[in-house]
Design a protein around this motif. Structure first.
Motif, PDB file in Angstrom:
ATOM      1  N   HIS A   1     -23.389 -26.533  93.970  1.00 59.66           N
ATOM      2  CA  HIS A   1     -23.038 -25.651  92.858  1.00 59.66           C
ATOM      3  C   HIS A   1     -23.608 -26.187  91.545  1.00 59.66           C
ATOM      4  O   HIS A   1     -24.156 -25.428  90.741  1.00 59.66           O
ATOM      5  N   SER A   2     -23.501 -27.481  91.331  1.00 62.03           N
ATOM      6  CA  SER A   2     -24.028 -28.078  90.096  1.00 62.03           C
ATOM      7  C   SER A   2     -25.544 -27.941  90.019  1.00 62.03           C
ATOM      8  O   SER A   2     -26.094 -27.638  88.957  1.00 62.03           O
ATOM      9  N   ILE A   3     -26.227 -28.168  91.133  1.00 63.76           N
ATOM     10  CA  ILE A   3     -27.691 -28.033  91.152  1.00 63.76           C
ATOM     11  C   ILE A   3     -28.090 -26.582  90.906  1.00 63.76           C
ATOM     12  O   ILE A   3     -29.002 -26.299  90.109  1.00 63.76           O
ATOM     13  N   TYR A   4     -27.429 -25.645  91.577  1.00 61.74           N
ATOM     14  CA  TYR A   4     -27.719 -24.226  91.377  1.00 61.74           C
ATOM     15  C   TYR A   4     -27.463 -23.819  89.931  1.00 61.74           C
ATOM     16  O   TYR A   4     -28.271 -23.122  89.315  1.00 61.74           O
ATOM     17  N   ASN A   5     -26.348 -24.272  89.385  1.00 53.70           N
ATOM     18  CA  ASN A   5     -25.983 -23.949  88.017  1.00 53.70           C
ATOM     19  C   ASN A   5     -27.045 -24.449  87.036  1.00 53.70           C
ATOM     20  O   ASN A   5     -27.483 -23.720  86.132  1.00 53.70           O
ATOM     21  N   ALA A   6     -27.464 -25.698  87.204  1.00 48.62           N
ATOM     22  CA  ALA A   6     -28.480 -26.272  86.320  1.00 48.62           C
ATOM     23  C   ALA A   6     -29.823 -25.558  86.501  1.00 48.62           C
ATOM     24  O   ALA A   6     -30.544 -25.326  85.522  1.00 48.62           O
ATOM     25  N   ALA A   7     -30.152 -25.193  87.740  1.00 45.59           N
ATOM     26  CA  ALA A   7     -31.423 -24.504  87.989  1.00 45.59           C
ATOM     27  C   ALA A   7     -31.451 -23.133  87.322  1.00 45.59           C
ATOM     28  O   ALA A   7     -32.455 -22.746  86.712  1.00 45.59           O
ATOM     29  N   VAL A   8     -30.366 -22.391  87.412  1.00 46.90           N
ATOM     30  CA  VAL A   8     -30.305 -21.060  86.786  1.00 46.90           C
ATOM     31  C   VAL A   8     -30.401 -21.182  85.271  1.00 46.90           C
ATOM     32  O   VAL A   8     -31.164 -20.458  84.616  1.00 46.90           O
ATOM     33  N   LEU A   9     -29.647 -22.104  84.700  1.00 45.52           N
ATOM     34  CA  LEU A   9     -29.664 -22.284  83.249  1.00 45.52           C
ATOM     35  C   LEU A   9     -31.054 -22.713  82.755  1.00 45.52           C
ATOM     36  O   LEU A   9     -31.578 -22.175  81.777  1.00 45.52           O
ATOM     37  N   THR A  10     -31.669 -23.657  83.458  1.00 46.06           N
ATOM     38  CA  THR A  10     -32.987 -24.158  83.057  1.00 46.06           C
ATOM     39  C   THR A  10     -34.072 -23.102  83.254  1.00 46.06           C
ATOM     40  O   THR A  10     -34.956 -22.947  82.404  1.00 46.06           O
ATOM     41  N   THR A  11     -34.009 -22.375  84.360  1.00 48.79           N
ATOM     42  CA  THR A  11     -35.029 -21.353  84.640  1.00 48.79           C
ATOM     43  C   THR A  11     -34.974 -20.228  83.606  1.00 48.79           C
ATOM     44  O   THR A  11     -36.027 -19.792  83.098  1.00 48.79           O
ATOM     45  N   THR A  12     -33.792 -19.759  83.278  1.00 48.64           N
ATOM     46  CA  THR A  12     -33.714 -18.689  82.281  1.00 48.64           C
ATOM     47  C   THR A  12     -34.174 -19.185  80.908  1.00 48.64           C
ATOM     48  O   THR A  12     -34.831 -18.437  80.170  1.00 48.64           O
ATOM     49  N   HIS A  13     -33.851 -20.431  80.579  1.00 43.60           N
ATOM     50  CA  HIS A  13     -34.305 -21.000  79.318  1.00 43.60           C
ATOM     51  C   HIS A  13     -35.831 -21.107  79.295  1.00 43.60           C
ATOM     52  O   HIS A  13     -36.496 -20.772  78.297  1.00 43.60           O
ATOM     53  N   PHE A  14     -36.417 -21.564  80.400  1.00 42.16           N
ATOM     54  CA  PHE A  14     -37.873 -21.700  80.495  1.00 42.16           C
ATOM     55  C   PHE A  14     -38.563 -20.336  80.396  1.00 42.16           C
ATOM     56  O   PHE A  14     -39.560 -20.172  79.673  1.00 42.16           O
ATOM     57  N   LEU A  15     -38.035 -19.349  81.115  1.00 40.70           N
ATOM     58  CA  LEU A  15     -38.639 -18.009  81.072  1.00 40.70           C
ATOM     59  C   LEU A  15     -38.505 -17.386  79.681  1.00 40.70           C
ATOM     60  O   LEU A  15     -39.428 -16.702  79.208  1.00 40.70           O
ATOM     61  N   TYR A  16     -37.394 -17.603  79.011  1.00 40.59           N
ATOM     62  CA  TYR A  16     -37.224 -17.116  77.642  1.00 40.59           C
ATOM     63  C   TYR A  16     -38.269 -17.743  76.721  1.00 40.59           C
ATOM     64  O   TYR A  16     -38.874 -17.046  75.904  1.00 40.59           O
ATOM     65  N   ASN A  17     -38.476 -19.042  76.863  1.00 41.37           N
ATOM     66  CA  ASN A  17     -39.479 -19.714  76.023  1.00 41.37           C
ATOM     67  C   ASN A  17     -40.890 -19.238  76.331  1.00 41.37           C
ATOM     68  O   ASN A  17     -41.720 -19.115  75.420  1.00 41.37           O
ATOM     69  N   LEU A  18     -41.205 -18.966  77.583  1.00 41.08           N
ATOM     70  CA  LEU A  18     -42.524 -18.421  77.919  1.00 41.08           C
ATOM     71  C   LEU A  18     -42.706 -17.029  77.306  1.00 41.08           C
ATOM     72  O   LEU A  18     -43.770 -16.700  76.768  1.00 41.08           O
ATOM     73  N   TYR A  19     -41.691 -16.194  77.389  1.00 42.72           N
ATOM     74  CA  TYR A  19     -41.756 -14.830  76.889  1.00 42.72           C
ATOM     75  C   TYR A  19     -41.882 -14.786  75.366  1.00 42.72           C
ATOM     76  O   TYR A  19     -42.591 -13.933  74.825  1.00 42.72           O
ATOM     77  N   THR A  20     -41.220 -15.692  74.668  1.00 39.35           N
ATOM     78  CA  THR A  20     -41.219 -15.657  73.206  1.00 39.35           C
ATOM     79  C   THR A  20     -42.269 -16.563  72.583  1.00 39.35           C
ATOM     80  O   THR A  20     -42.286 -16.728  71.363  1.00 39.35           O
ATOM     81  N   GLY A  21     -43.121 -17.164  73.363  1.00 35.20           N
ATOM     82  CA  GLY A  21     -44.195 -17.992  72.812  1.00 35.20           C
ATOM     83  C   GLY A  21     -43.763 -19.417  72.494  1.00 35.20           C
ATOM     84  O   GLY A  21     -44.270 -20.024  71.552  1.00 35.20           O
ATOM     85  N   MET A  22     -42.834 -19.977  73.226  1.00 41.01           N
ATOM     86  CA  MET A  22     -42.379 -21.376  73.122  1.00 41.01           C
ATOM     87  C   MET A  22     -41.789 -21.741  71.752  1.00 41.01           C
ATOM     88  O   MET A  22     -42.196 -22.718  71.133  1.00 41.01           O
ATOM     89  N   PRO A  23     -40.811 -20.985  71.255  1.00 41.57           N
ATOM     90  CA  PRO A  23     -40.166 -21.411  70.014  1.00 41.57           C
ATOM     91  C   PRO A  23     -39.213 -22.574  70.304  1.00 41.57           C
ATOM     92  O   PRO A  23     -38.839 -22.821  71.439  1.00 41.57           O
ATOM     93  N   ALA A  24     -38.806 -23.249  69.289  1.00 42.85           N
ATOM     94  CA  ALA A  24     -37.911 -24.401  69.446  1.00 42.85           C
ATOM     95  C   ALA A  24     -36.460 -23.983  69.314  1.00 42.85           C
ATOM     96  O   ALA A  24     -35.656 -24.672  68.701  1.00 42.85           O
TER      97      ALA A  24
END
Length: 169
Positions: free
Chosen positions: A128-151
């Protein structure tokens, strides 16, 4: 600690503990049983998990020292000397233990079934912890790719706090 006459046994017990997975102590006094548990716990880093199994009042100190304590509360135990019953001794052991079984024959079932179920629960929490971290990190990464890597993060502090609280539950 050990009395002067028993100090010679300390290196032998520690050597046995380093070589073996199990230490069985019989025909020793109540304080010696508790001292053996303390010695095993203090001999390694991190301290090993200790399981104490007792069936009478003379085992209470050992049961209180161990991380997991099991008492055998079956038919009334007999004293070695007089053959008289000591129901109070069993009651003390039961109150000092984490688990109680009615016969020695049930110990294997208790250890195996409880151990497997505990291992299964720990695995579920880890997954559960690994899945939780993977979902949170993946959505954060995809958001940064979509918005041009803002900080900036796509999640507010309140969202992350609530997420952490539910993860801890």
């Amino acid at each position: 600690g050990f009395h002067a006459h028993a100090a010679a046994a300390r290196p032998i017990v520690l050597l046995a503990q380093a070589i073996c997975n199990t230490i069985i102590a019989c025909r020793v006094s109540a304080w010696q049983k508790a001292e053996i548990v303390r010695m095993v716990q203090g001999s390694a880093s991190p301290p090993p998990m200790t399981l104490a199994i007792g069936d009478g009042a003379n085992d209470v100190a050992m049961l209180q020292e161990a991380q997991v304590a099991v008492s055998v509360s079956g038919p009334v135990q007999q004293t070695a000397a007089g053959g008289g019953s000591v129901p109070g001794g069993v009651a003390h052991a039961v109150s000092a233990s984490d688990y109680s079984v009615s016969h020695f024959a049930y110990l294997g079932h208790l250890v195996l079934v409880h151990g497997v179920r505990c291992y299964h629960r720990i695995c579920l929490i880890a997954l559960h912890s690994i899945y939780n971290a993977a979902v949170l990190t993946t959505t954060h990464f995809l958001y940064n790719l979509y918005t041009g890597m803002p900080a900036i993060t796509p999640y507010g502090q309140t969202t992350i706090l609530i997420h952490a609280m539910f993860t801890l539950l």
